[in-house]
Design an enzyme around this catalytic site. Structure first.
Site, mmCIF file in Angstrom:
data_model
loop_
_atom_site.group_PDB
_atom_site.id
_atom_site.type_symbol
_atom_site.label_atom_id
_atom_site.label_comp_id
_atom_site.label_asym_id
_atom_site.label_seq_id
_atom_site.Cartn_x
_atom_site.Cartn_y
_atom_site.Cartn_z
ATOM 1 N N ASP A 35 31.544 31.223 41.962
ATOM 2 C CA ASP A 35 32.717 31.940 41.429
ATOM 3 C C ASP A 35 33.898 30.993 41.297
ATOM 4 O OD1 ASP A 35 31.552 34.381 41.285
ATOM 5 O OD2 ASP A 35 32.350 35.132 43.173
ATOM 6 N N LYS A 56 34.848 35.273 37.506
ATOM 7 C CA LYS A 56 35.184 36.677 37.261
ATOM 8 C C LYS A 56 36.655 36.960 37.534
ATOM 9 C CE LYS A 56 32.377 40.064 37.778
ATOM 10 N NZ LYS A 56 31.965 40.111 36.392
ATOM 11 N N MET A 168 44.135 41.386 46.354
ATOM 12 C CA MET A 168 44.354 41.692 44.938
ATOM 13 C C MET A 168 45.606 42.542 44.728
ATOM 14 S SD MET A 168 40.414 42.260 43.698
ATOM 15 C CE MET A 168 39.591 42.583 45.251
#
Ligand code: SAH
Length: 245
Positions: A35, A56, A168
């Site tokens: 990732d 991603k 996030m």
């Protein structure tokens, strides 16, 4: 040869935070799928191995999840040792659970390897103990971002009294502050915002629930960052004030 995939946590960035088991998996790998949040420095443990980046990151060009699943399956069925390397821990907001289920449903055996999740590393690197006797008797890890826009029970989080570690959250600071304030959390609750935890470019911004949005703006806080909200995030001066309040 039976098909196998290792789902491995690469930790938050500092290559020294990799586990010995992750290093062993990297040594054994024929192919590594990584990732974007993985620090490429950890690839020193698998020199010459084929590495495929399957990023991603929110808002950027990303690899569809289904494509990643099929790629892992194809290599595993070829008898290759596949390492799927993810930032932090594979099962903390890392889709490790989803990927493991998808693969085992197709007869591939999966081995999960823990990594140090960003929330733990960020707090520790800023000298914040996430639990502290007499101050915080628990930690809650939450994501501010959901695919289906379902909402969290913010009131329960505000009232719960545990340290909150929010992933996030950079694009959702105003919503987070508003919901926790409405849920009854004190406006002077200490907040630490930690960007690029454990990396040489780590930055931290200390604030409070009421001021975190403005402070983050002035600080130009960028993703990846985690938020630690709770009395344990107080600076020494704030802690003394809170204790005397
Ligand atoms: N599985 C990862 C989390 C992936 S979700 C883990 O266990 O750490 C992605 C979010 O993790 C980012 O938006 C950010 O909130 C957080 N994150 C990941 N790496 C980070 C880092 N080095 N510093 C701060 N936050 C990080």
């Amino acid at each position: 040869m039976s098909a196998k995939v290792w789902l491995v946590g690469a930790g938050p960035g500092d290559p020294e935070l990799l586990t010995l088991k992750a290093v062993r998996a990297l040594h054994e790998a024929d192919v590594v799928l990584i990732d974007d949040l993985v620090n490429p420095a950890v690839l020193e443990h698998c020199p010459g191995t084929r590495v495929i980046t399957v990023g991603k990151r929110g808002g950027c060009r990303s690899t569809p999840q289904d494509f990643i699943h099929r790629l892992m399956l194809r290599y595993a069925r070829q008898g290759k040792c596949v390492v799927r390397l993810k930032g932090g821990d594979p099962c903390i907001f890392g889709r490790g659970g989803e990927e493991a289920t998808w693969l085992t449903d197709r007869g591939v055996s999966v081995e999960l390897v823990n990594g140090i999740t960003a929330g733990l590393a960020g707090a520790t690197n800023c000298d914040i103990p996430l639990t502290l006797r007499g101050i915080s008797r628990g930690v809650t890890l939450v994501t501010a971002h959901t695919q289906d826009d379902s909402s969290l029970n913010w009131r329960a989080l505000a009232e719960g009294g545990t340290t909150l570690v929010i992933y996030m959250g950079v694009a959702k600071l105003s919503e987070i502050a508003q919901q926790l304030l409405e849920g009854g959390m004190a406006s002077n609750m200490p907040v630490a915002m930690i960007e690029n935890a454990s990396m040489p470019q780590q930055r931290e911004c200390r604030s409070s629930l009421a001021c975190m949005q403005d402070d983050a703006k002035a600080f130009a806080l960028k993703s990846p960052a985690i938020l630690v909200i709770g009395a344990v995030a107080a600076t020494a001066v704030e802690a003394a004030l809170l204790a005397s309040a």
